[in-house]
Design an enzyme around this catalytic site. Structure first.
Site, PDB file in Angstrom:
ATOM      1  N   GLU A  30     -37.335   4.749  -5.725  1.00  0.00           N
ATOM      2  CA  GLU A  30     -38.250   5.158  -6.056  1.00  0.00           C
ATOM      3  C   GLU A  30     -38.331   5.145  -7.815  1.00  0.00           C
ATOM      4  O   GLU A  30     -37.198   5.607  -8.278  1.00  0.00           O
ATOM      5  CB  GLU A  30     -39.601   6.586  -5.786  1.00  0.00           C
ATOM      6  CG  GLU A  30     -40.517   6.344  -6.324  1.00  0.00           C
ATOM      7  CD  GLU A  30     -41.470   6.851  -5.778  1.00  0.00           C
ATOM      8  OE1 GLU A  30     -40.637   7.854  -4.883  1.00  0.00           O
ATOM      9  OE2 GLU A  30     -42.859   7.431  -6.777  1.00  0.00           O
ATOM     10  N   ARG A 255     -28.201  13.244   4.214  1.00  0.00           N
ATOM     11  CA  ARG A 255     -28.864  13.112   2.795  1.00  0.00           C
ATOM     12  C   ARG A 255     -27.193  14.085   2.213  1.00  0.00           C
ATOM     13  O   ARG A 255     -26.761  14.986   3.509  1.00  0.00           O
ATOM     14  CB  ARG A 255     -29.534  14.405   2.721  1.00  0.00           C
ATOM     15  CG  ARG A 255     -30.721  14.389   1.977  1.00  0.00           C
ATOM     16  CD  ARG A 255     -31.330  14.944   1.569  1.00  0.00           C
ATOM     17  NE  ARG A 255     -32.467  14.177   1.237  1.00  0.00           N
ATOM     18  CZ  ARG A 255     -33.423  13.509  -0.113  1.00  0.00           C
ATOM     19  NH1 ARG A 255     -32.759  14.104  -1.017  1.00  0.00           N
ATOM     20  NH2 ARG A 255     -33.782  12.306  -0.322  1.00  0.00           N
ATOM     21  N   LYS A 265     -34.931  14.995  -7.161  1.00  0.00           N
ATOM     22  CA  LYS A 265     -35.585  14.982  -8.752  1.00  0.00           C
ATOM     23  C   LYS A 265     -35.783  15.657 -10.050  1.00  0.00           C
ATOM     24  O   LYS A 265     -36.463  15.923 -10.734  1.00  0.00           O
ATOM     25  CB  LYS A 265     -35.392  13.885  -8.678  1.00  0.00           C
ATOM     26  CG  LYS A 265     -35.338  11.851  -8.259  1.00  0.00           C
ATOM     27  CD  LYS A 265     -35.688  10.484  -8.266  1.00  0.00           C
ATOM     28  CE  LYS A 265     -35.037  10.324  -7.504  1.00  0.00           C
ATOM     29  NZ  LYS A 265     -36.461   9.160  -7.143  1.00  0.00           N
TER      30      LYS A 265
HETATM   31  P1  ATP Z   1     -35.568  13.241  -4.029  1.00  0.00           P
HETATM   32  O1  ATP Z   1     -35.636  13.893  -2.940  1.00  0.00           O
HETATM   33  O2  ATP Z   1     -34.015  13.139  -5.541  1.00  0.00           O
HETATM   34  O3  ATP Z   1     -36.289  12.177  -5.559  1.00  0.00           O
HETATM   35  P2  ATP Z   1     -35.533  10.213  -3.347  1.00  0.00           P
HETATM   36  O4  ATP Z   1     -35.425  10.647  -1.888  1.00  0.00           O
HETATM   37  O5  ATP Z   1     -37.381  10.535  -3.114  1.00  0.00           O
HETATM   38  O6  ATP Z   1     -35.216  11.428  -3.571  1.00  0.00           O
HETATM   39  P3  ATP Z   1     -35.355   8.254  -3.493  1.00  0.00           P
HETATM   40  O7  ATP Z   1     -35.521   7.285  -4.502  1.00  0.00           O
HETATM   41  O8  ATP Z   1     -37.116   7.245  -3.355  1.00  0.00           O
HETATM   42  O9  ATP Z   1     -34.714   9.080  -3.613  1.00  0.00           O
HETATM   43  O10 ATP Z   1     -34.137   6.973  -2.446  1.00  0.00           O
HETATM   44  C1  ATP Z   1     -33.446   5.723  -2.752  1.00  0.00           C
HETATM   45  C2  ATP Z   1     -32.634   5.911  -1.486  1.00  0.00           C
HETATM   46  O11 ATP Z   1     -31.427   7.322  -1.899  1.00  0.00           O
HETATM   47  C3  ATP Z   1     -33.335   6.907  -0.893  1.00  0.00           C
HETATM   48  O12 ATP Z   1     -32.600   5.379   0.661  1.00  0.00           O
HETATM   49  C4  ATP Z   1     -32.986   7.754  -0.383  1.00  0.00           C
HETATM   50  O13 ATP Z   1     -32.871   7.993   1.162  1.00  0.00           O
HETATM   51  C5  ATP Z   1     -31.211   7.923  -0.728  1.00  0.00           C
HETATM   52  N1  ATP Z   1     -31.278   9.306  -1.203  1.00  0.00           N
HETATM   53  C6  ATP Z   1     -32.011   9.999  -1.865  1.00  0.00           C
HETATM   54  N2  ATP Z   1     -30.963  11.259  -2.456  1.00  0.00           N
HETATM   55  C7  ATP Z   1     -29.682  11.455  -1.154  1.00  0.00           C
HETATM   56  C8  ATP Z   1     -29.151  12.282  -0.957  1.00  0.00           C
HETATM   57  N3  ATP Z   1     -28.618  13.637  -1.414  1.00  0.00           N
HETATM   58  N4  ATP Z   1     -28.165  11.358   0.405  1.00  0.00           N
HETATM   59  C9  ATP Z   1     -27.481  10.183   0.328  1.00  0.00           C
HETATM   60  N5  ATP Z   1     -29.251   9.033   0.373  1.00  0.00           N
HETATM   61  C10 ATP Z   1     -30.202   9.878  -0.906  1.00  0.00           C
HETATM   62 MG    MG Z   2     -38.765   9.611  -2.788  1.00  0.00          MG
END
Ligand code: ATP
Ligand code: MG
Length: 541
Positions: A30, A255, A265
């Site tokens: 995102e 994760r 984030k």
């Molecule tokens: P955050 O909580 O840091 O905002 P998010 O999951 O909302 O992380 P996205 O931009 O939606 O961030 O993530 C893009 C991809 O990266 C998704 O498929 C998500 O599952 C993966 N991802 C995010 N954080 C991790 C992590 N700590 N380990 C593995 N994959 C991750």
């Molecule tokens: Mg997200």
């Protein structure tokens, strides 16, 4: 093909049984912030899996939440992925599919599978039920298809304010899975979108948009993290009930969490906004831009992601394990150089040449080790840590009347110590052993210690920065994030470095002998040697 994790096992089975005949993944950030190490894990997995099966991997921006998303983030995400060396097959945005997603929502309404609800977000939440109790049906659940079509059109045409109406999938308010209790699939949101501008005032929810976008792109395996496991039935419901022809499969993995590291984030943003760090690219940040600025090699990060594997259950990886890969990579690949902290002046009293040029080992691990010139003279600096006035037993660095080897130079002996009025060391008077030159030593002196040094006649002033973790140790794990913050995570020292540090390019990484791995930065015209990782490996295999 041998499977190296459970996702590849699934793919192998599907390929064998003909469920799929190719592999197409996507990395779905995102654009609401910068990527971090956790994303690197997801990147390696999505791009790595596609590569292994000679398939495709798209970059897919999940931009269904316009209030938090920006083009600035889109560009930063692309730059980070390029830095890691991944090449996406195609770039897509959820917003490219807004028309299709809308049409499919209309189809659901026409099929009697979605309805417009007037309940507020709070009322919807309160009637959702719990894990043990079913939810309550909305009084608007049985509106006619015609009325729903009209209301949804009105939503789209801007007749309603934020939150006034939503479109819900009509599934099952008694489902044991709360996500299936008539989830909201569209909401009114008066926000300017970074790509579609003001064209829309309704936006699809992630759970509805994502499977459709996967399908439209031809994704076969939609890899996501475990928190979406409970959403998979809704993912599949959407695929089945919208009738999209291509049917992707969602697979969840654990994760990545790392000790002493914030990975969300939201928290990273707080660090930036609170001024706890200099920005998203501060070398202490676990963002990819931070790691890059720190001097962490992309390959070291990829090796780490590769080695930790893909798990089905959440766990926490020691940060020392990541450091181990960084150190390992730099040990093989980084040039060596010398700098001293809190320099002590040394005069070599019996050295009567103007100075000379010696050979310095650039990297002993190179296949064909090379040398570069380094100057030596009567006046040098050594590190204050390498001299002791009251040495403990077995002290092999420099002490009064003791010998030590200067790396790639000569053996010296300390004959006298000059002190300042306050008792601190002013200068060391030493003599050198002319026949002890490195590589051609015939002195016969056995010297247990070798120390680094800098030619004082050819030195540059530097600032040396060392870092600690932004987050304190696990013993604080139960405490609130703000209580775990380490506000003393940077220490600055003044030092002297060999001239080469001045002339070499900015951003070059070195092993500063006996200190650690550092990157050359230039800040306000001054040279800063910024720590990448220490020399000592804290990781227990
Ligand atoms: P955050 O909580 O840091 O905002 P998010 O999951 O909302 O992380 P996205 O931009 O939606 O961030 O993530 C893009 C991809 O990266 C998704 O498929 C998500 O599952 C993966 N991802 C995010 N954080 C991790 C992590 N700590 N380990 C593995 N994959 C991750
Ligand atoms: Mg997200």
């Amino acid at each position: 093909m041998e499977a190296k994790n459970f996702i590849e096992e699934i793919i192998n089975e599907e390929l064998d049984s003909g469920v799929v005949n190719s592999v197409h993944t996507r990395f779905p950030p995102e654009p609401n912030g910068y990527l971090h190490i956790g994303h690197a894990k997801s990147l390696c997995l999505n791009f790595g899996t596609a590569k292994k099966y000679d398939g495709l991997c798209n970059l897919f921006f999940d931009d269904t939440n316009p209030s938090k998303e920006k083009t600035e983030f889109v560009n930063a995400i692309k730059a980070d992925i390029e830095w890691l060396g991944f090449k996406w097959s195609e770039v897509h945005y959820a917003s490219d599919f807004f028309d299709t997603i809308y049409e499919l929502a209309v189809k659901l309404i026409k099929d009697g599978k979605a309805y417009v609800d007037d309940l507020t977000a709070e009322e919807i939440r309160l009637t959702r039920g719990t894990l043990t109790e079913p939810g309550k049906e909305s009084p608007y659940r049985n509106r006619s298809i015609e009325e729903n079509l009209q209301l949804f059109t009105d939503m789209k045409n801007g007749k309603y304010k934020d939150g006034e109406k939503v479109l819900r999938a009509k599934i099952d308010m008694a489902s044991p899975n709360i996500n299936m209790r008539d989830p909201v699939i569209y909401r009114v949101l008066w926000a300017t979108h970074h790509r579609t501008g003001d064209k829309w005032c309704i936006y699809p929810m992630y759970d509805f948009a994502h499977p459709i976008c996967d399908s439209m792109q031809g994704v076969t395996h939609s890899i996501c993290t475990l928190e979406f496991e409970d959403h998979r039935p809704l993912y599949n419901w959407t695929i089945e009930n919208t009738g999209v022809s291509h049917k992707p499969r969602q697979i969840e993995f654990a994760r990545l969490n790392i000790t002493n590291t914030v990975m969300s984030k939201r928290y990273l943003k707080k660090l930036v906004e609170d001024g706890a760090v200099e920005g998203w690219d501060d070398p202490r940040m676990p963002t990819l831009t931070g790691l890059r600025n720190r001097g962490v090699p992309a390959d070291a990060l990829k090796n780490f992601c590769e080695e930790i594997g893909v798990a089905k259950a959440n766990s926490e990886i020691e940060i020392s394990y990541l450091e181990h890969f960084i150190r390992d990579y730099l040990n093989q690949n980084a040039e060596r150089a010398m700098a001293v902290e809190n320099a002590i002046k040394v005069t070599i009293t019996n050295y009567d040449k103007d100075g000379e040029v010696l050979d310095f080992d650039i990297n002993p691990n190179d296949e064909e080790p090379k040398k570069r010139p380094i100057t030596f003279s009567k006046n040098i600096y050594i590190d204050s840590e390498d001299f002791s006035l009251c040495p403990p037993p077995k002290y092999f660095r420099l002490k009064k009347d003791g010998y030590v080897r200067l790396k790639n130079a000569y053996i010296i002996k300390c004959d006298d110590v000059l002190l300042n009025d306050n008792g601190t060391i002013k200068e060391l008077l030493c003599s050198y052993v002319p026949e002890s030159r490195s590589g051609e030593d015939t002195s016969g002196i056995k010297c247990k210690g070798t120390i680094h040094w800098v030619d004082a006649n050819n030195a540059v002033d530097v600032e040396i920065r060392k870092y600690d973790y932004l987050l304190k140790d696990a013993e604080y794990a139960g405490q609130d994030f703000s209580e775990r913050m380490n506000y003393n995570s940077v220490t600055k020292f003044l030092g002297k470095a060999e001239k080469y540090i001045e002339t070499c390019p900015e951003n070059l990484s070195f092993q500063l002998l006996r200190k650690g791995y550092y990157k050359k930065m230039v800040k306000n015209g001054k040279i800063v040697l910024s720590e990448i990782v220490s020399l000592k490996d804290g990781f227990k295999k």
